[in-house]
Each structure stands twice: as C-alpha cells, then as structure tokens.
Design a protein around this motif. Sequence first.
Motif, PDB file in Angstrom:
ATOM      1  N   LEU A  19      29.138 -35.411  13.632  1.00 27.42           N
ATOM      2  CA  LEU A  19      28.712 -36.301  14.709  1.00 27.42           C
ATOM      3  C   LEU A  19      29.133 -37.738  14.444  1.00 27.42           C
ATOM      4  N   VAL A  20      28.992 -38.185  13.208  1.00 28.83           N
ATOM      5  CA  VAL A  20      29.422 -39.550  12.874  1.00 28.83           C
ATOM      6  C   VAL A  20      30.920 -39.697  13.140  1.00 28.83           C
ATOM      7  N   GLN A  21      31.701 -38.710  12.735  1.00 30.79           N
ATOM      8  CA  GLN A  21      33.149 -38.771  12.963  1.00 30.79           C
ATOM      9  C   GLN A  21      33.474 -38.756  14.449  1.00 30.79           C
ATOM     10  N   LEU A  22      32.796 -37.895  15.201  1.00 28.93           N
ATOM     11  CA  LEU A  22      33.016 -37.844  16.642  1.00 28.93           C
ATOM     12  C   LEU A  22      32.709 -39.190  17.281  1.00 28.93           C
ATOM     13  N   ILE A  23      31.561 -39.735  16.963  1.00 34.70           N
ATOM     14  CA  ILE A  23      31.146 -41.013  17.554  1.00 34.70           C
ATOM     15  C   ILE A  23      32.090 -42.129  17.129  1.00 34.70           C
ATOM     16  N   TYR A  24      32.548 -42.082  15.883  1.00 34.16           N
ATOM     17  CA  TYR A  24      33.476 -43.107  15.406  1.00 34.16           C
ATOM     18  C   TYR A  24      34.764 -43.124  16.224  1.00 34.16           C
ATOM     19  N   THR A  25      35.186 -41.949  16.718  1.00 38.97           N
ATOM     20  CA  THR A  25      36.409 -41.913  17.530  1.00 38.97           C
ATOM     21  C   THR A  25      36.267 -42.754  18.787  1.00 38.97           C
ATOM     22  N   TYR A  26      35.037 -42.999  19.193  1.00 35.44           N
ATOM     23  CA  TYR A  26      34.789 -43.814  20.373  1.00 35.44           C
ATOM     24  C   TYR A  26      34.532 -45.279  20.036  1.00 35.44           C
ATOM     25  N   VAL A  27      33.772 -45.547  18.990  1.00 36.16           N
ATOM     26  CA  VAL A  27      33.316 -46.917  18.754  1.00 36.16           C
ATOM     27  C   VAL A  27      34.104 -47.669  17.697  1.00 36.16           C
ATOM     28  N   ALA A  33      28.719 -46.068  14.407  1.00 36.20           N
ATOM     29  CA  ALA A  33      28.768 -44.605  14.520  1.00 36.20           C
ATOM     30  C   ALA A  33      27.565 -43.968  13.819  1.00 36.20           C
ATOM     31  N   GLU A  34      27.234 -44.466  12.655  1.00 32.98           N
ATOM     32  CA  GLU A  34      26.070 -43.941  11.935  1.00 32.98           C
ATOM     33  C   GLU A  34      24.782 -44.218  12.704  1.00 32.98           C
ATOM     34  N   ASP A  35      24.660 -45.412  13.267  1.00 28.63           N
ATOM     35  CA  ASP A  35      23.476 -45.756  14.054  1.00 28.63           C
ATOM     36  C   ASP A  35      23.352 -44.852  15.281  1.00 28.63           C
ATOM     37  N   LEU A  36      24.468 -44.613  15.958  1.00 32.08           N
ATOM     38  CA  LEU A  36      24.437 -43.766  17.145  1.00 32.08           C
ATOM     39  C   LEU A  36      24.188 -42.303  16.787  1.00 32.08           C
ATOM     40  N   GLN A  38      22.303 -41.426  14.301  1.00 33.66           N
ATOM     41  CA  GLN A  38      20.866 -41.427  14.051  1.00 33.66           C
ATOM     42  C   GLN A  38      20.101 -41.350  15.375  1.00 33.66           C
ATOM     43  N   GLU A  39      20.550 -42.114  16.357  1.00 41.74           N
ATOM     44  CA  GLU A  39      19.924 -42.065  17.683  1.00 41.74           C
ATOM     45  C   GLU A  39      20.071 -40.664  18.285  1.00 41.74           C
ATOM     46  N   THR A  40      21.201 -40.019  18.049  1.00 39.20           N
ATOM     47  CA  THR A  40      21.413 -38.653  18.531  1.00 39.20           C
ATOM     48  C   THR A  40      20.367 -37.716  17.937  1.00 39.20           C
ATOM     49  N   PHE A  41      20.150 -37.831  16.637  1.00 38.83           N
ATOM     50  CA  PHE A  41      19.170 -36.965  15.987  1.00 38.83           C
ATOM     51  C   PHE A  41      17.738 -37.283  16.428  1.00 38.83           C
ATOM     52  N   ILE A  42      17.469 -38.536  16.705  1.00 40.04           N
ATOM     53  CA  ILE A  42      16.144 -38.901  17.219  1.00 40.04           C
ATOM     54  C   ILE A  42      15.918 -38.248  18.579  1.00 40.04           C
ATOM     55  N   ARG A  43      16.917 -38.331  19.455  1.00 39.04           N
ATOM     56  CA  ARG A  43      16.790 -37.705  20.775  1.00 39.04           C
ATOM     57  C   ARG A  43      16.685 -36.184  20.658  1.00 39.04           C
ATOM     58  N   ILE A  64      24.411 -34.535  23.376  1.00 35.23           N
ATOM     59  CA  ILE A  64      23.554 -35.709  23.175  1.00 35.23           C
ATOM     60  C   ILE A  64      24.378 -36.855  22.598  1.00 35.23           C
ATOM     61  N   ALA A  65      25.218 -36.564  21.592  1.00 29.18           N
ATOM     62  CA  ALA A  65      26.027 -37.608  20.941  1.00 29.18           C
ATOM     63  C   ALA A  65      26.968 -38.271  21.933  1.00 29.18           C
ATOM     64  N   ILE A  66      27.609 -37.492  22.762  1.00 27.61           N
ATOM     65  CA  ILE A  66      28.527 -38.079  23.753  1.00 27.61           C
ATOM     66  C   ILE A  66      27.751 -38.923  24.750  1.00 27.61           C
ATOM     67  N   ASN A  67      26.587 -38.444  25.180  1.00 32.15           N
ATOM     68  CA  ASN A  67      25.771 -39.243  26.107  1.00 32.15           C
ATOM     69  C   ASN A  67      25.294 -40.538  25.459  1.00 32.15           C
ATOM     70  N   VAL A  68      24.837 -40.457  24.212  1.00 29.25           N
ATOM     71  CA  VAL A  68      24.394 -41.654  23.493  1.00 29.25           C
ATOM     72  C   VAL A  68      25.558 -42.638  23.359  1.00 29.25           C
ATOM     73  N   THR A  69      26.713 -42.119  23.022  1.00 29.70           N
ATOM     74  CA  THR A  69      27.897 -42.973  22.843  1.00 29.70           C
ATOM     75  C   THR A  69      28.316 -43.611  24.157  1.00 29.70           C
ATOM     76  N   HIS A  70      28.359 -42.824  25.223  1.00 35.32           N
ATOM     77  CA  HIS A  70      28.719 -43.383  26.530  1.00 35.32           C
ATOM     78  C   HIS A  70      27.713 -44.445  26.956  1.00 35.32           C
ATOM     79  N   ASP A  71      26.424 -44.178  26.725  1.00 34.81           N
ATOM     80  CA  ASP A  71      25.400 -45.183  27.050  1.00 34.81           C
ATOM     81  C   ASP A  71      25.653 -46.473  26.287  1.00 34.81           C
ATOM     82  N   TYR A  72      25.958 -46.340  25.006  1.00 33.85           N
ATOM     83  CA  TYR A  72      26.240 -47.515  24.176  1.00 33.85           C
ATOM     84  C   TYR A  72      27.455 -48.267  24.711  1.00 33.85           C
TER      85      TYR A  72
END
Length: 182
Positions: A19-27, A33-36, A38-43, A64-72
């Motif tokens: 998930l961190v790697q996936l999110i990093y590809t966006y941000v 990426a680590e913060d997002l 973490q937010e993914t796991f919280i959700r 969830i991770a893609i939605n969190v990332t898009h929201d960010y």
Amino acid sequence: MKEHDELLRQAMNAYGDYLVQLIYTYVRNWQTAEDLAQETFIRYYRSLSKFRHDASVKTYLYRIAINVTHDYLMSWKHKKIIVSEIFQKWLKTTHTPELEMLHKDEQQQLVDTIENLPTKYKDVIVLFHFAEFSLEESSDVLGVPINTVKTRLRRARHMLGQALEEGELDERPHSKGNEGHL
C-alpha cells in the motif's frame, strides 16, 4: 474488538508495504505515502464491522487506499500525479550493464509518459500492469463496471502508444463527448 485488532494486524503485515508503494506512485513522497497508508488502515479498521467479505481484503484495502489518495490529491488540487521510483523497480530487467544503459532512456520515457496520463487511465495501468490485479479486481478497487476498466485500459494503452511514438503525451481529453462519463 480483539478479532478486529487481529484482522488489522494481519492486513498490515500482509499489505502494508504494498500500500505504501502504491500510494507513493501517486504522491511521490515517502512520508506522505506512509501517512496515507496509515489513514487507509484506520478506515479499514473502522469499517470492519460493515465489511461483508464480498471482495478480498487485498481488493478492499487497495480501494480504500486509492480513495484516500485521491481525496488527498484533490484536497491539495494536484493536477498531475507523478509515478514513483517503484515503476523503475518494476521495469528493471536483468540485462548486462550495456543493455541497461540502452534501455534506461526508453524506461524513463515510459515512466514520464505514464506520469502524464489522466488519473482515471493511470489508475487502470497501475492496478492492471504493475499491481497485477485482474480486470475484475481492478473493477472492484475502482468501483466501476468491468467494461469501464476494459475501455480505460484500452484507451490508456492507446494514449501511451501514441505518446511514445510522438515522444510526448497529448494531455488534451479526447474530443468524444462521453469521455468524462467513464
């Protein structure tokens, strides 16, 4: 609650790095990426009581991770999403140093081209080709019909092919009026 704690621990151990790697590809920032992630796991944790297991935990977390990332990204009004070094790792081959140098420019051009794809096309490329999700899993993650995934994947490949032939990506939307509906 103890059961939820265990499910969260299992999910974090199994999918945290991905998930961190996936999110990093966006941000393009490891801390973000680590913060997002973490937010993914919280959700995920908060929604465990509602999770019906219609989808796999992996698919559910990626969605969830893609939605969190898009929201960010929308909250900061990001116009372009930058592809990470993870693409370089995934694209890397085991050639001799000479061949590596020859392919480096081609790989960089591909990465640059993917970076400039509109988000909805980048999503399907990342999920299908790099995260190796099936069309069905990609459909579940993105929350769109499978035919929409197929259409976006076909268009993304076409855009990539054109851009690589021309040396740049045409960032203008297609002139077809229904483009925004996919």
